[in-house]
Design a protein around this motif. Structure first.
Motif, PDB file in Angstrom:
ATOM      1  N   ASN A  17      -2.455   8.033  23.432  1.00  0.00           N
ATOM      2  CA  ASN A  17      -3.801   8.121  24.012  1.00  0.00           C
ATOM      3  C   ASN A  17      -4.860   8.362  22.947  1.00  0.00           C
ATOM      4  OD1 ASN A  17      -3.134   7.574  26.654  1.00  0.00           O
ATOM      5  ND2 ASN A  17      -2.793   9.718  27.162  1.00  0.00           N
ATOM      6  N   ARG A  18      -4.532   9.158  21.963  1.00  0.00           N
ATOM      7  CA  ARG A  18      -5.476   9.424  20.875  1.00  0.00           C
ATOM      8  C   ARG A  18      -5.794   8.144  20.116  1.00  0.00           C
ATOM      9  NH1 ARG A  18      -5.726  14.475  18.243  1.00  0.00           N
ATOM     10  NH2 ARG A  18      -7.611  14.574  17.025  1.00  0.00           N
ATOM     11  N   ILE A  19      -4.770   7.369  19.822  1.00  0.00           N
ATOM     12  CA  ILE A  19      -4.966   6.113  19.101  1.00  0.00           C
ATOM     13  C   ILE A  19      -5.726   5.116  19.965  1.00  0.00           C
ATOM     14  CG2 ILE A  19      -3.747   4.136  18.119  1.00  0.00           C
ATOM     15  CD1 ILE A  19      -1.749   6.167  16.974  1.00  0.00           C
ATOM     16  N   LYS A  20      -5.389   5.042  21.247  1.00  0.00           N
ATOM     17  CA  LYS A  20      -6.124   4.155  22.149  1.00  0.00           C
ATOM     18  C   LYS A  20      -7.597   4.529  22.207  1.00  0.00           C
ATOM     19  CE  LYS A  20      -2.346   2.708  25.116  1.00  0.00           C
ATOM     20  NZ  LYS A  20      -1.713   2.845  26.436  1.00  0.00           N
ATOM     21  N   SER A  21      -7.914   5.818  22.125  1.00  0.00           N
ATOM     22  CA  SER A  21      -9.319   6.235  22.134  1.00  0.00           C
ATOM     23  C   SER A  21     -10.048   5.725  20.894  1.00  0.00           C
ATOM     24  CB  SER A  21      -9.451   7.757  22.253  1.00  0.00           C
ATOM     25  OG  SER A  21      -9.113   8.409  21.044  1.00  0.00           O
ATOM     26  N   PHE A  22      -9.347   5.644  19.756  1.00  0.00           N
ATOM     27  CA  PHE A  22      -9.944   5.073  18.544  1.00  0.00           C
ATOM     28  C   PHE A  22     -10.263   3.600  18.766  1.00  0.00           C
ATOM     29  CE2 PHE A  22      -7.105   8.126  15.891  1.00  0.00           C
ATOM     30  CZ  PHE A  22      -7.925   9.188  16.208  1.00  0.00           C
ATOM     31  N   TYR A  23      -9.324   2.890  19.371  1.00  0.00           N
ATOM     32  CA  TYR A  23      -9.539   1.467  19.644  1.00  0.00           C
ATOM     33  C   TYR A  23     -10.724   1.273  20.593  1.00  0.00           C
ATOM     34  CZ  TYR A  23      -4.761   0.974  17.757  1.00  0.00           C
ATOM     35  OH  TYR A  23      -3.638   1.015  16.980  1.00  0.00           O
ATOM     36  N   GLU A  24     -10.797   2.114  21.619  1.00  0.00           N
ATOM     37  CA  GLU A  24     -11.896   2.013  22.583  1.00  0.00           C
ATOM     38  C   GLU A  24     -13.240   2.292  21.923  1.00  0.00           C
ATOM     39  OE1 GLU A  24     -10.696   4.622  25.757  1.00  0.00           O
ATOM     40  OE2 GLU A  24      -9.209   3.184  26.500  1.00  0.00           O
ATOM     41  N   MET A  25     -13.261   3.246  20.973  1.00  0.00           N
ATOM     42  CA  MET A  25     -14.500   3.528  20.246  1.00  0.00           C
ATOM     43  C   MET A  25     -14.979   2.308  19.477  1.00  0.00           C
ATOM     44  SD  MET A  25     -14.143   7.471  18.747  1.00  0.00           S
ATOM     45  CE  MET A  25     -13.664   6.840  17.187  1.00  0.00           C
ATOM     46  N   ASN A  26     -14.051   1.447  19.117  1.00  0.00           N
ATOM     47  CA  ASN A  26     -14.376   0.243  18.352  1.00  0.00           C
ATOM     48  C   ASN A  26     -14.484  -0.998  19.234  1.00  0.00           C
ATOM     49  OD1 ASN A  26     -14.573   1.197  15.556  1.00  0.00           O
ATOM     50  ND2 ASN A  26     -12.472   1.854  15.914  1.00  0.00           N
ATOM     51  N   GLY A  27     -14.626  -0.789  20.546  1.00  0.00           N
ATOM     52  CA  GLY A  27     -14.921  -1.885  21.456  1.00  0.00           C
ATOM     53  C   GLY A  27     -13.750  -2.586  22.111  1.00  0.00           C
ATOM     54  N   TYR A  28     -12.544  -2.043  21.993  1.00  0.00           N
ATOM     55  CA  TYR A  28     -11.372  -2.674  22.613  1.00  0.00           C
ATOM     56  C   TYR A  28     -10.998  -1.909  23.876  1.00  0.00           C
ATOM     57  CZ  TYR A  28     -10.870  -5.210  18.258  1.00  0.00           C
ATOM     58  OH  TYR A  28     -11.089  -6.017  17.180  1.00  0.00           O
ATOM     59  N   SER A  29     -10.971  -2.607  24.996  1.00  0.00           N
ATOM     60  CA  SER A  29     -10.610  -1.953  26.252  1.00  0.00           C
ATOM     61  C   SER A  29      -9.122  -2.096  26.563  1.00  0.00           C
ATOM     62  CB  SER A  29     -11.430  -2.525  27.409  1.00  0.00           C
ATOM     63  OG  SER A  29     -11.212  -3.909  27.522  1.00  0.00           O
ATOM     64  N   ASN A  30      -8.443  -3.035  25.900  1.00  0.00           N
ATOM     65  CA  ASN A  30      -6.999  -3.194  26.056  1.00  0.00           C
ATOM     66  C   ASN A  30      -6.425  -3.781  24.769  1.00  0.00           C
ATOM     67  OD1 ASN A  30      -7.629  -5.951  26.149  1.00  0.00           O
ATOM     68  ND2 ASN A  30      -7.703  -5.956  28.366  1.00  0.00           N
ATOM     69  N   LEU A  31      -5.117  -3.757  24.668  1.00  0.00           N
ATOM     70  CA  LEU A  31      -4.466  -4.275  23.469  1.00  0.00           C
ATOM     71  C   LEU A  31      -4.365  -5.792  23.546  1.00  0.00           C
ATOM     72  CD1 LEU A  31      -1.548  -1.721  23.081  1.00  0.00           C
ATOM     73  CD2 LEU A  31      -3.691  -1.788  21.833  1.00  0.00           C
ATOM     74  N   PRO A  32      -4.848  -6.492  22.527  1.00  0.00           N
ATOM     75  CA  PRO A  32      -4.748  -7.958  22.529  1.00  0.00           C
ATOM     76  C   PRO A  32      -3.308  -8.412  22.262  1.00  0.00           C
ATOM     77  CG  PRO A  32      -5.819  -7.179  20.530  1.00  0.00           C
ATOM     78  CD  PRO A  32      -5.576  -5.981  21.381  1.00  0.00           C
ATOM     79  N   PHE A  33      -2.981  -9.599  22.722  1.00  0.00           N
ATOM     80  CA  PHE A  33      -1.649 -10.161  22.484  1.00  0.00           C
ATOM     81  C   PHE A  33      -1.576 -10.894  21.155  1.00  0.00           C
ATOM     82  CE2 PHE A  33      -1.596  -9.812  27.139  1.00  0.00           C
ATOM     83  CZ  PHE A  33      -0.441  -9.075  27.283  1.00  0.00           C
ATOM     84  N   ASP A  34      -2.692 -11.309  20.641  1.00  0.00           N
ATOM     85  CA  ASP A  34      -2.766 -12.048  19.379  1.00  0.00           C
ATOM     86  C   ASP A  34      -2.573 -11.076  18.215  1.00  0.00           C
ATOM     87  OD1 ASP A  34      -3.369 -13.641  17.207  1.00  0.00           O
ATOM     88  OD2 ASP A  34      -5.404 -14.110  17.850  1.00  0.00           O
ATOM     89  N   GLY A  35      -1.579 -11.348  17.359  1.00  0.00           N
ATOM     90  CA  GLY A  35      -1.281 -10.467  16.233  1.00  0.00           C
ATOM     91  C   GLY A  35      -2.447 -10.288  15.285  1.00  0.00           C
TER      92      GLY A  35
END
Length: 96
Positions: A17-35
């Motif tokens: 959850n902590r890492i996901k919050s970092f991603y969300e701060m940078n504009g990502y609402s979900n994990l992309p499938f593209d590497g």
């Protein structure tokens, strides 16, 4: 399949959850499938990830384990299972 202690599972949940919050701060609402997009997402969150890994493992080991985290493309479970017992213990003693 390896069974993990409930404390470890809860720590992995908070870490994720902590890492996901970092991603969300940078504009990502979900994990992309593209590497390539995953790599870009992780790179954009690099400063937050560095701080987190330093907090848990210190500066030199933190950088080493952050590289390992990148190797597993941010997969929390695979990353945790690749740690030696000392680093797993450090991870599970962090008070989130």
């Amino acid at each position: 399949m390896i069974a993990l202690a409930s404390n470890t599972v809860s720590k992995l949940y908070y870490f994720d959850n902590r890492i996901k919050s970092f991603y969300e701060m940078n504009g990502y609402s979900n994990l992309p499938f593209d590497g390539i997009k995953v790599q870009k997402m992780i790179e954009q969150s690099q400063s937050e990830l560095i701080k987190l890994f330093h907090k848990i493992w210190g500066s030199s080991m933190g950088y080493h384990l952050l590289d390992k985290f990148y190797h597993f493309r941010g997969n929390i479970h695979e990353f945790f299972m690749s740690l030696d017992s000392d680093n797993q213990e450090k991870f599970t003693t962090i008070n989130w």
